[in-house]
Design an enzyme around this catalytic site. Structure first.
Site, PDB file in Angstrom:
ATOM      1  N   HIS A 155       0.838  -1.221   0.000  1.00  0.00           N
ATOM      2  CA  HIS A 155       0.000   0.000   0.000  1.00  0.00           C
ATOM      3  C   HIS A 155       0.866   1.262   0.000  1.00  0.00           C
ATOM      4  O   HIS A 155       0.434   2.309   0.471  1.00  0.00           O
ATOM      5  CB  HIS A 155      -0.951   0.054   1.203  1.00  0.00           C
ATOM      6  CG  HIS A 155      -1.695  -1.214   1.441  1.00  0.00           C
ATOM      7  ND1 HIS A 155      -2.946  -1.469   0.933  1.00  0.00           N
ATOM      8  CD2 HIS A 155      -1.340  -2.338   2.125  1.00  0.00           C
ATOM      9  CE1 HIS A 155      -3.345  -2.677   1.305  1.00  0.00           C
ATOM     10  NE2 HIS A 155      -2.390  -3.237   2.029  1.00  0.00           N
ATOM     11  N   SER A 276      14.810  22.154 -15.750  1.00  0.00           N
ATOM     12  CA  SER A 276      13.720  23.090 -15.999  1.00  0.00           C
ATOM     13  C   SER A 276      14.266  24.355 -16.648  1.00  0.00           C
ATOM     14  O   SER A 276      15.401  24.748 -16.396  1.00  0.00           O
ATOM     15  CB  SER A 276      13.050  23.425 -14.665  1.00  0.00           C
ATOM     16  OG  SER A 276      12.418  24.685 -14.733  1.00  0.00           O
ATOM     17  N   LYS A 282      16.359  22.116 -10.787  1.00  0.00           N
ATOM     18  CA  LYS A 282      15.609  20.890 -11.073  1.00  0.00           C
ATOM     19  C   LYS A 282      16.394  19.782 -11.745  1.00  0.00           C
ATOM     20  O   LYS A 282      17.203  20.005 -12.623  1.00  0.00           O
ATOM     21  CB  LYS A 282      14.413  21.224 -11.974  1.00  0.00           C
ATOM     22  CG  LYS A 282      13.360  22.050 -11.279  1.00  0.00           C
ATOM     23  CD  LYS A 282      12.498  21.202 -10.376  1.00  0.00           C
ATOM     24  CE  LYS A 282      11.464  20.493 -11.212  1.00  0.00           C
ATOM     25  NZ  LYS A 282      10.564  19.709 -10.411  1.00  0.00           N
ATOM     26  N   GLU A 289       9.505   9.039 -17.230  1.00  0.00           N
ATOM     27  CA  GLU A 289       8.127   9.504 -17.447  1.00  0.00           C
ATOM     28  C   GLU A 289       7.673   9.255 -18.888  1.00  0.00           C
ATOM     29  O   GLU A 289       6.567   8.778 -19.143  1.00  0.00           O
ATOM     30  CB  GLU A 289       8.018  10.995 -17.112  1.00  0.00           C
ATOM     31  CG  GLU A 289       8.199  11.284 -15.631  1.00  0.00           C
ATOM     32  CD  GLU A 289       8.348  12.775 -15.341  1.00  0.00           C
ATOM     33  OE1 GLU A 289       7.763  13.240 -14.367  1.00  0.00           O
ATOM     34  OE2 GLU A 289       9.061  13.479 -16.086  1.00  0.00           O
TER      35      GLU A 289
END
Ligand code: ARG
Length: 484
Positions: A155, A276, A282, A289
């Site tokens: 979980h 970024s 970043k 992704e």
């Protein structure tokens, strides 16, 4: 002259030709189509259906077209597809009296079904090779992390201690089944529809066995209507790719998650990250992704193919053509993504300190504490579960160590055990060491699995190499075939 449309039909509209042609994605089957042509011609000659001199010329011509390459052919969309482009080229080269005999006793329907199987088997083997490489790399990484203690989640909540090697072997096992599935489906890809004609074979005395052998197929499809109409081998492939994609996507998701500041157990190499344009600090896991998203397309592709096929009557319908680009899209996505995911895993930086910190935090050893009570006090597990649960709640409420609180709770029930036993139960490394059941995280057991797994990987490697060798032999033989 358009060899297809000089008889029954008048000219096709240009926009209609463009709309209906498969030439764009027929590049995937160009080589297969030539091989299929050569095998067919050899068989026609051997069966006495065409003359030796014709067969020789046709094979020479096909060789020449193969060497020229598809991009140098007249890719006229009004010819429909690569089959007609090649035949048309051949007729231009040799004249119709010779080249016009190539299509004796066959149809584009058995031809395209054959080509797809020939091309697909190679693409599947390419994917299998990449998977085997990835599995080998996972085992290498696992060897380094047999003692790297970390927490395992259920979980997405701290559950029990494990090791990073154990975690990596979970990737191994899932991807191993993908290999097995693809190898199994290979059996149903590598069977020959050739000789089925349009749907009802032919009255010429062709030999399906001969073309099967020449093309390196393992068996024949035994009903000609089925042979030209089925694309279930593509459905099976797409399903297997979807499942493989799900397994790869899970790895991507974990790379994204575990490399966050919050988890901070892994760091993806800069080569696989982006930054970024506005936030200078970043480091974004863009490759993982993009992979996660590209893999989603596999599911869409599977559904498209299923839907195209589900209500088609026997036998060939042009709808079938639209399955092909879907197949190649999924194959390409999977091939490229395996490389990316393997690349990320291979270069991953493992934060061992953080992993240990997480394993020590948040009661991940509570199960072992309950198990210890069972062993030491001979009480039922359910009772031990209740006692430890109560101790955890009190520890949280009073912000006190579980080690002390559990002693007090035990006293309440007139129970008592050695403090050293409690300490040991709460130590994540001791937890891991004890779990030496088959498939468990103990370094000893993980070591055993790594050995067994690497033997199996070598075995897959051999199976794949053998198949590739056989295919290359078949290709060489056909391309260089001389009729004596
Ligand atoms: N381009 C077609 C395909 O990919 C080849 C078969 C054409 N057959 C036909 N009867 N029109 O399916």
């Amino acid at each position: 002259m358009n060899i297809l449309r000089r008889g029954r039909l008048k000219n096709i509209r240009e926009d209609v030709a463009k709309y209906t042609t498969s030439l764009e994605f027929d590049k995937e089957i160009f080589e297969a189509d030539i091989l299929c042509d050569i095998a067919h011609v050899i068989m026609l000659y051997e069966q006495g259906i065409i003359k030796k001199e014709h067969a020789k010329k046709i094979i020479d011509g096909l060789r020449e077209i193969y060497k020229k390459g598809m991009e140098n052919l007249n890719l006229d969309p009004s010819l429909d597809d690569i089959h007609m482009v090649i035949e048309s080229e051949l007729i231009n080269m040799l004249g119709e009296d010779v080249a016009g005999r190539l299509h004796t006793g066959r149809s584009r329907n058995d031809q395209v079904a054959t080509d797809l199987r020939l091309a697909l088997r190679e693409r599947i083997l390419e994917i299998l090779e990449l998977l085997v490489d990835m599995l080998k790399d996972i085992l290498e990484l696992a060897k380094e992390h047999k003692e790297t203690i970390t927490v395992g989640y259920t979980h997405l909540q701290h559950a029990q201690p494990t090791t990073y090697a154990h975690h990596l072997l979970s990737y191994f096992s899932s991807l191993e089944r993908d290999i097995q599935r693809l190898l199994d489906c290979y059996k149903r890809i590598n069977i020959s529809p050739l000789g089925s004609g349009a749907l009802a074979t032919t009255g010429f005395n062709i030999s399906r066995e001969r073309t099967k052998k020449l093309l390196g197929f393992d068996a024949l499809i035994e009903n000609s209507m089925d042979a030209v109409s089925t694309r279930d081998f593509i459905l099976e492939t797409l399903s297997n790719l979807s499942i493989l994609g799900t397994n790869l996507s899970k790895i991507c998701e974990e790379l994204v998650l575990f490399s966050t500041y919050e988890f901070n157990t892994l760091e993806i190499d800069d080569a696989f990250c982006s930054t970024s344009s506005i936030m200078p600090q970043k480091k974004n896991p863009d490759v993982a992704e993009i992979a996660r998203a590209k893999l989603s397309k596999l599911n869409g592709n599977l559904i498209s193919a299923l839907t195209i096929l589900k209500a088609l009557p026997n036998t060939y319908n042009r709808d079938l053509q639209e399955i092909s680009p879907i197949l190649w899209d999924s194959i390409n996505i999977v091939r490229d993504t395996i490389k990316m995911v393997n690349g990320m895993l291979k270069t991953i930086k493992v934060n061992k300190d953080r992993m240990l910190e997480l394993a020590n935090a948040n009661y991940s050893t509570a199960t072992e504490l309950a198990d210890t009570l069972v062993r030491e006090l001979d009480i039922p597990f359910r009772k031990a579960h209740g006692i430890v649960g109560e101790a955890v709640r009190k520890s949280l409420e009073k912000k006190r160590d579980l080690e002390e609180v559990v002693v007090e709770v035990l006293e309440k029930y007139n129970l008592k055990i050695d403090k050293e036993k409690i300490k040991k139960a709460l130590n994540p490394y001791e937890n891991v060491k004890m779990r030496k059941v088959i498939g468990g995280p103990s370094p000893e057991e993980v070591e055993k699995r790594i050995k067994i797994f690497s033997e199996r990987v070598n075995n897959y490697d051999d199976i794949i190499k053998n198949k590739l060798e056989k295919i290359n032999e078949v290709k060489n033989n056909l391309i260089n075939f001389n009729i004596e």
